[in-house]
Design a protein around this motif. Structure first.
Motif, PDB file in Angstrom:
ATOM      1  N   UNK A 120      19.717  33.043  52.747  1.00  0.00           N
ATOM      2  CA  UNK A 120      20.843  32.289  53.297  1.00  0.00           C
ATOM      3  C   UNK A 120      21.649  31.622  52.184  1.00  0.00           C
ATOM      4  N   UNK A 121      20.936  31.079  51.202  1.00  0.00           N
ATOM      5  CA  UNK A 121      21.607  30.441  50.072  1.00  0.00           C
ATOM      6  C   UNK A 121      22.371  31.467  49.245  1.00  0.00           C
ATOM      7  N   UNK A 122      21.778  32.646  49.051  1.00  0.00           N
ATOM      8  CA  UNK A 122      22.466  33.717  48.311  1.00  0.00           C
ATOM      9  C   UNK A 122      23.769  34.089  49.007  1.00  0.00           C
ATOM     10  N   UNK A 123      23.764  34.050  50.330  1.00  0.00           N
ATOM     11  CA  UNK A 123      24.982  34.350  51.089  1.00  0.00           C
ATOM     12  C   UNK A 123      26.066  33.305  50.834  1.00  0.00           C
ATOM     13  N   UNK A 124      25.675  32.027  50.719  1.00  0.00           N
ATOM     14  CA  UNK A 124      26.663  30.985  50.450  1.00  0.00           C
ATOM     15  C   UNK A 124      27.267  31.161  49.052  1.00  0.00           C
ATOM     16  N   UNK A 125      26.447  31.554  48.084  1.00  0.00           N
ATOM     17  CA  UNK A 125      26.962  31.799  46.730  1.00  0.00           C
ATOM     18  C   UNK A 125      27.927  32.975  46.722  1.00  0.00           C
ATOM     19  N   UNK A 126      27.579  34.014  47.471  1.00  0.00           N
ATOM     20  CA  UNK A 126      28.431  35.191  47.559  1.00  0.00           C
ATOM     21  C   UNK A 126      29.776  34.836  48.171  1.00  0.00           C
ATOM     22  N   UNK A 127      29.743  34.050  49.249  1.00  0.00           N
ATOM     23  CA  UNK A 127      30.979  33.643  49.930  1.00  0.00           C
ATOM     24  C   UNK A 127      31.848  32.796  48.995  1.00  0.00           C
ATOM     25  N   UNK A 128      31.242  31.899  48.278  1.00  0.00           N
ATOM     26  CA  UNK A 128      31.981  31.045  47.355  1.00  0.00           C
ATOM     27  C   UNK A 128      32.649  31.877  46.260  1.00  0.00           C
ATOM     28  N   UNK A 129      31.911  32.815  45.672  1.00  0.00           N
ATOM     29  CA  UNK A 129      32.443  33.651  44.602  1.00  0.00           C
ATOM     30  C   UNK A 129      33.591  34.528  45.104  1.00  0.00           C
ATOM     31  N   UNK A 130      33.432  35.112  46.292  1.00  0.00           N
ATOM     32  CA  UNK A 130      34.486  35.946  46.862  1.00  0.00           C
ATOM     33  C   UNK A 130      35.753  35.138  47.119  1.00  0.00           C
ATOM     34  N   UNK A 131      35.582  33.923  47.647  1.00  0.00           N
ATOM     35  CA  UNK A 131      36.724  33.078  47.982  1.00  0.00           C
ATOM     36  C   UNK A 131      37.494  32.684  46.729  1.00  0.00           C
ATOM     37  N   UNK A 132      36.800  32.273  45.681  1.00  0.00           N
ATOM     38  CA  UNK A 132      37.471  31.895  44.445  1.00  0.00           C
ATOM     39  C   UNK A 132      38.181  33.096  43.826  1.00  0.00           C
ATOM     40  N   UNK A 133      37.550  34.275  43.877  1.00  0.00           N
ATOM     41  CA  UNK A 133      38.170  35.483  43.331  1.00  0.00           C
ATOM     42  C   UNK A 133      39.458  35.827  44.081  1.00  0.00           C
ATOM     43  N   UNK A 134      39.425  35.741  45.425  1.00  0.00           N
ATOM     44  CA  UNK A 134      40.623  36.044  46.204  1.00  0.00           C
ATOM     45  C   UNK A 134      41.723  35.009  45.971  1.00  0.00           C
ATOM     46  N   UNK A 135      41.335  33.741  45.822  1.00  0.00           N
ATOM     47  CA  UNK A 135      42.325  32.695  45.549  1.00  0.00           C
ATOM     48  C   UNK A 135      43.031  32.953  44.225  1.00  0.00           C
ATOM     49  N   UNK A 136      42.271  33.362  43.218  1.00  0.00           N
ATOM     50  CA  UNK A 136      42.870  33.694  41.925  1.00  0.00           C
ATOM     51  C   UNK A 136      43.795  34.901  42.038  1.00  0.00           C
ATOM     52  N   UNK A 137      43.421  35.887  42.847  1.00  0.00           N
ATOM     53  CA  UNK A 137      44.263  37.059  43.063  1.00  0.00           C
ATOM     54  C   UNK A 137      45.570  36.669  43.742  1.00  0.00           C
ATOM     55  N   UNK A 138      45.498  35.785  44.722  1.00  0.00           N
ATOM     56  CA  UNK A 138      46.705  35.316  45.397  1.00  0.00           C
ATOM     57  C   UNK A 138      47.668  34.644  44.417  1.00  0.00           C
ATOM     58  N   UNK A 139      47.123  33.776  43.572  1.00  0.00           N
ATOM     59  CA  UNK A 139      47.953  33.058  42.608  1.00  0.00           C
ATOM     60  C   UNK A 139      48.578  34.018  41.603  1.00  0.00           C
ATOM     61  N   UNK A 140      47.795  35.020  41.173  1.00  0.00           N
ATOM     62  CA  UNK A 140      48.262  35.924  40.128  1.00  0.00           C
ATOM     63  C   UNK A 140      49.278  36.944  40.635  1.00  0.00           C
ATOM     64  N   UNK A 141      49.160  37.365  41.891  1.00  0.00           N
ATOM     65  CA  UNK A 141      49.921  38.532  42.349  1.00  0.00           C
ATOM     66  C   UNK A 141      50.890  38.266  43.502  1.00  0.00           C
ATOM     67  N   UNK A 142      50.888  37.085  44.091  1.00  0.00           N
ATOM     68  CA  UNK A 142      51.723  36.830  45.253  1.00  0.00           C
ATOM     69  C   UNK A 142      52.559  35.572  45.052  1.00  0.00           C
ATOM     70  N   UNK A 143      53.706  35.534  45.727  1.00  0.00           N
ATOM     71  CA  UNK A 143      54.616  34.399  45.537  1.00  0.00           C
ATOM     72  C   UNK A 143      54.137  33.177  46.310  1.00  0.00           C
ATOM     73  N   UNK A 144      54.813  32.060  46.067  1.00  0.00           N
ATOM     74  CA  UNK A 144      54.391  30.778  46.655  1.00  0.00           C
ATOM     75  C   UNK A 144      54.485  30.778  48.173  1.00  0.00           C
ATOM     76  N   UNK A 145      55.507  31.423  48.728  1.00  0.00           N
ATOM     77  CA  UNK A 145      55.638  31.443  50.190  1.00  0.00           C
ATOM     78  C   UNK A 145      54.458  32.165  50.835  1.00  0.00           C
TER      79      UNK A 145
END
Length: 219
Positions: free
Chosen positions: A117-142
């Protein structure tokens, strides 16, 4: 994929009741620092309720939010050589369960179900941060603002008439700007544009989303 993972990381269905009594439950007011970058990491915290913002601060003093951790998740477990890898501050009144680091790891080692269960929380956290960085790098503010409002409505929205949802969680435009990697002025202008276009309604201190799906950007 941006619809599936919210920057407000929340896992309320995770069951930690079997170990909660081994820690110390604490109530922390909004705006309180829990730990800072490069501080010795002595504790790991389970969030029982509330929101905690994880962030880095540049040499110029500019804050970059990484993720907002909510109920059912852990903070204080990201370390480098036993020192915290980020800073943590409460974004609302928050209840945490504090565990000594060695004690917590021992509890997991003796319980394979909790370890998974804890491994799942780490996985979710890592995926979320990675996607957030992708949004900032590749998509506009709107686009980033629209996705943020979509997740706010889905996670913290109260259904009203028809498809309308009121976002009951109060947040500032600066908090939103820090999270999506833009300026407060940009967020204010984009929110005003979305209000004028009818995608959101300002109701006192709250926002109402007439249609959660319509707030999504066209990709």
């Amino acid at each position: 994929m941006f619809k599936e993972l919210s920057p407000w990381c929340q896992l309320p269905n995770n069951d930690w009741t079997s170990i909660i009594h081994q820690g110390t439950t604490k109530m922390i007011e909004s705006g309180e620092v829990i730990y800072t970058l490069n501080e010795k990491a002595a504790f790991i915290y389970l969030i029982k309720g509330g929101r905690v913002r994880l962030f880095h601060t540049s040499h110029e003093g500019k804050e970059k939010a990484l993720i907002i951790m909510c109920d059912g998740t852990f903070i204080g477990d990201s370390t480098l050589n036993d020192y915290h890898f980020e800073s943590a501050i409460t974004a609302s009144p928050t209840v945490v369960v504090e565990f000594e680091r060695k004690q917590f790891l021992l509890l997991l080692r003796n319980n394979p179900i909790l370890m998974a269960q804890y491994a799942n929380t780490l996985d979710r956290k890592a995926q979320t941060i990675a996607l957030s960085n992708l949004l900032v790098a590749c998509y506009d503010s709107e686009t980033r603002v629209r996705y943020a409002l979509f997740h706010l409505a889905n996670q913290f929205g109260i259904p009203l008439d028809s498809d309308y949802k009121r976002i009951y969680m109060q947040f500032t435009q600066q908090e939103l700007a820090d999270l999506i990697g833009t300026s407060r002025v940009t967020v204010a202008n984009l929110v005003n544009d979305l209000i004028q276009q009818g995608y959101i309604i300002k109701d006192g201190r709250y926002y109402i989303i007439p249609s959660v799906n319509n707030i999504l950007p066209n990709e």
